[in-house]
Scaffold this motif. Structure first.
Motif, PDB file in Angstrom:
ATOM      1  N   ALA A  71      14.681   9.291  28.557  1.00 44.44           N
ATOM      2  CA  ALA A  71      15.473   9.855  29.651  1.00 44.44           C
ATOM      3  C   ALA A  71      14.676  10.829  30.516  1.00 44.44           C
ATOM      4  CB  ALA A  71      16.714  10.544  29.096  1.00 44.44           C
ATOM      5  N   ASP A  72      13.670  11.489  29.941  1.00 41.00           N
ATOM      6  CA  ASP A  72      12.864  12.442  30.715  1.00 41.00           C
ATOM      7  C   ASP A  72      11.717  11.767  31.476  1.00 41.00           C
ATOM      8  OD1 ASP A  72      11.013  11.851  28.745  1.00 41.00           O
ATOM      9  OD2 ASP A  72      10.850  13.897  27.978  1.00 41.00           O
ATOM     10  N   SER A 135      18.264   8.675  21.297  1.00 41.24           N
ATOM     11  CA  SER A 135      17.700   8.647  22.653  1.00 41.24           C
ATOM     12  C   SER A 135      18.254   7.480  23.459  1.00 41.24           C
ATOM     13  CB  SER A 135      16.177   8.494  22.587  1.00 41.24           C
ATOM     14  OG  SER A 135      15.585   9.638  22.051  1.00 41.24           O
ATOM     15  N   ASP A 136      18.679   7.778  24.693  1.00 40.45           N
ATOM     16  CA  ASP A 136      18.979   6.724  25.652  1.00 40.45           C
ATOM     17  C   ASP A 136      17.642   6.201  26.154  1.00 40.45           C
ATOM     18  OD1 ASP A 136      21.661   7.337  25.340  1.00 40.45           O
ATOM     19  OD2 ASP A 136      21.802   8.493  27.185  1.00 40.45           O
TER      20      ASP A 136
END
Length: 187
Positions: A71-72, A135-136
C-alpha cells in the motif's frame, strides 16, 4: 352467546406516528450501514488500457508483465513475460485476472483477506519480511496472452525436448575433433 371482552383503543398523540416511522427508518439504515461496513471488500480492478477478446478461466495459465506493490508503494515483486497458473495464485489475483482481456493493462488492488491475510511472506534467501501480515496488495498487470493449462504443459514439454536435443547435438562432441554425426558430411 358469550361476549368478547372489548379493549378500548387509545388515541395516538399528534406526531407520534411520524416519530415511530422515523425510528424504524433510522434502525433499518443503521443495520444496513453496519452490514455494509462488515462485508468483505472485493478486488478493485481498474482498466488502464482496454484489452480485446475473451477472459481467461480459472483453469488457464496467463502470460503477464507485472509489478506487485504494498500500500505504501514498496515493490515486493515484478516480472516480464511470466507464465502464471491461475489455480496456484492467491484468491484475489485469480478473481481479478478472470475479468481481464488479452492485451489489456490493469491496476488491481487486493484486500488482505483475499491475499495472504494474517500470514507474512519472507524472502527465503534473506529471511527478511517482504509482505507484512494483513497487507493489501496492488498489482499493475499487462495481460499478454493466456491458454489452457494442458496446452501450456504441452508447450513446456516440447521446449524441454528441443533443449535436450540441442544439448545432445552441441555438447556430445566434446569440442569437435570426433567422428561426424550420423548423416553429416565428412570434415
Amino acid at each position: 352467546m358469550t361476549e368478547i371482552t372489548r379493549v378500548p383503543l387509545q388515541p395516538i398523540a399528534r406526531g407520534s406516528l411520524t416519530k415511530l416511522w422515523l425510528g424504524v427508518i433510522a434502525a433499518v439504515l443503521l443495520g444496513a450501514g453496519i452490514a455494509w461496513a462488515a462485508a468483505p471488500k472485493g478486488v478493485e480492478l481498474t482498466e488502464m488500457t482496454a484489452g480485446t477478446g475473451a477472459n481467461p478461466t480459472a483453469e488457464d495459465v496467463i502470460l503477464v508483465n507485472y509489478k506487485g506493490m504494498l500500500a505504501d508503494g514498496t515493490v515486493f515483486d515484478q516480472g516480464q513475460g511470466v507464465p502464471l497458473p491461475l489455480q496456484g495464485m492467491i484468491p484475489g489475483f485469480t478473481e481479478g485476472a478472470l475479468k481481464m482481456q488479452k492485451g489489456g493493462k490493469y491496476r488491481m488492488v487486493i484486500p488482505a483477506d483475499k491475499a495472504y491475510g494474517a500470514e507474512e511472506k519472507r524472502n527465503p534467501m534473506t529471511n527478511q519480511v517482504v509482505i507484512p501480515a494483513n497487507s493489501d496488495l496492488t498489482f499493475e498487470v499487462d495481460l499478454i496472452d493466456f491458454m489452457p493449462a494442458a496446452a501450456f504443459e504441452q508447450r513446456m514439454q516440447a521446449m524441454q525436448q528441443m533443449m535436450q536435443q540441442q544439448q545432445q547435438q552441441s555438447g556430445g562432441g566434446g569440442g569437435g575433433g570426433g567422428a561426424p554425426a550420423p548423416g553429416a558430411p565428412p570434415r
